[in-house]
Design an enzyme around this catalytic site. Structure first.
Site, PDB file in Angstrom:
ATOM      1  N   ARG A 225      -9.712   7.217   4.447  1.00  0.00           N
ATOM      2  CA  ARG A 225      -9.007   5.928   3.580  1.00  0.00           C
ATOM      3  C   ARG A 225      -8.928   6.481   2.160  1.00  0.00           C
ATOM      4  NH1 ARG A 225     -13.395   1.566   4.235  1.00  0.00           N
ATOM      5  NH2 ARG A 225     -11.890   0.116   3.145  1.00  0.00           N
TER       6      ARG A 225
ATOM      7  N   ARG B  38     -18.202  -2.120   9.265  1.00  0.00           N
ATOM      8  CA  ARG B  38     -16.914  -2.109   9.867  1.00  0.00           C
ATOM      9  C   ARG B  38     -16.476  -0.846  10.132  1.00  0.00           C
ATOM     10  NH1 ARG B  38     -13.568  -4.716   4.696  1.00  0.00           N
ATOM     11  NH2 ARG B  38     -12.545  -2.834   4.930  1.00  0.00           N
TER      12      ARG B  38
ATOM     13  N   ARG C 118       0.891  -1.156   0.178  1.00  0.00           N
ATOM     14  CA  ARG C 118       0.225   0.037  -0.151  1.00  0.00           C
ATOM     15  C   ARG C 118       0.918   1.219  -0.064  1.00  0.00           C
ATOM     16  NH1 ARG C 118      -5.261  -1.266   3.321  1.00  0.00           N
ATOM     17  NH2 ARG C 118      -6.334  -2.117   1.664  1.00  0.00           N
TER      18      ARG C 118
ATOM     19  N   ARG D 157     -21.976  -0.840   2.802  1.00  0.00           N
ATOM     20  CA  ARG D 157     -21.381  -2.096   3.001  1.00  0.00           C
ATOM     21  C   ARG D 157     -21.766  -2.434   4.567  1.00  0.00           C
ATOM     22  NH1 ARG D 157     -15.492  -3.067   0.675  1.00  0.00           N
ATOM     23  NH2 ARG D 157     -14.669  -2.185   2.792  1.00  0.00           N
TER      24      ARG D 157
END
Ligand SMILES: [Zn+2]
Length: 216
Positions: free
Chosen positions: A173, A162, A90, A129
Site C-alpha cells: 500500500r 483488516r 487516488r 490496527r
C-alpha cells in the site's frame, strides 16, 4: 464546499474525516468504507474489488469513478452543504475525471488537504490496527488497546485485522501510494488547492490544524 482529504495509509484520514464532517455539517464520502460494504454484501463490485484491496492494490480507476459519480449524484438530494472525499481520488486520472464530472455541473474541488506523517510512524500505526468484528469499534494494540486481550470493550466481539493491514499488504500500500497517489498532491498543488498539515500529533491536535485550514 468540496474537500479532498489526502494522506498515505495510516495518516489518520479515517479518524479525522468523520469528525470534520460532523463539525462542518458535511457529507463524509469514504470510498474505503463504501468498498468494504460492497465486499461484506458480496456484490459483484465487492467481489471484484476484494482481490485488489486484500493485496493492498488500488481498485481500477473506472470502477472508482463510476462508484463516486453515483454517490455524488445521490448527494445532491440531501441536506449537506459540503462534502469531504476520503480515499478518492487516488490517481491523477481519477482526479481529472472528478474535475470533469464536477465541471459538468458547474462545481469544483475547493481544497485538497494532506495529512503528512513520516514513514516509520505510518508503519507503527498500521501494524497495530484492529477492529471489532461485531460492532466495528477501532482499536490500536499499542496506542488504544482493549482492556482484555483480543476482545472488544463494548461488546466482547473478536478483534480482527483488516487483510490490507497485514505486513506484506502494508508495504505494498505504501509503495502504491508513492507511485500512484503522491502525484495527485502535485496535481492539486499546481492548481493552488493543496494544503499540507502535520498529521503526526495526537488526534485532537491534528483535528485543530485541520479545522483551521478548512476555515481559513
Ligand atoms: Zn465490539
Amino acid at each position: 464546499m468540496r474537500i479532498v482529504l489526502m494522506g498515505p495509509p495510516g495518516a489518520g484520514k479515517g479518524t479525522q474525516a468523520p469528525r470534520l464532517a460532523e463539525k462542518i455539517n458535511a457529507s463524509h464520502v469514504s470510498t474505503g468504507d463504501m468498498l468494504r460494504a460492497e465486499v461484506a454484501a458480496r456484490t459483484r463490485l465487492g467481489l471484484m474489488a476484494k482481490k485488489f484491496m486484500d493485496a493492498g492494490d488500488l481498485v481500477p480507476d473506472q470502477v472508482m469513478i463510476d462508484m463516486i459519480a453515483a454517490r455524488m449524484a445521490n448527494d445532491d438530494d440531501n441536506a449537506h452543504p459540503s462534502i469531504i472525499l476520503d480515499g478518492f481520488p487516488r490517481t491523477v486520472s481519477q482526479a481529472e475525471a472528478l474535475d470533469d464530472a464536477l465541471q459538468a455541473t458547474g462545481g469544483a474541488i475547493d481544497a485538497a488537504i494532506m495529512l503528512d506523517v513520516e514513514r516509520g510512524e505510518l508503519v507503527r500505526r498500521l501494524a497495530g490496527r484492529a477492529t471489532c468484528a461485531n460492532c466495528k469499534t477501532p482499536y490500536h494494540l499499542t496506542f488504544s488497546p482493549p482492556s482484555k486481550d483480543g476482545a472488544c470493550d463494548n461488546c466482547g466481539g473478536e478483534l480482527v485485522r483488516r487483510p490490507d493491514d497485514q505486513p506484506e499488504a502494508v508495504r505494498n500500500r505504501l509503495r502504491v501510494y508513492d507511485e500512484q497517489t503522491a502525484p495527485v498532491l502535485e496535481y492539486y498543488r499546481a492548481k493552488n488547492k493543496l494544503t499540507v498539515i502535520d498529521g503526526a500529533g495526537a488526534p485532537d491536535d491534528v483535528f485543530k490544524l485541520l479545522l483551521s485550514s478548512v476555515r481559513s
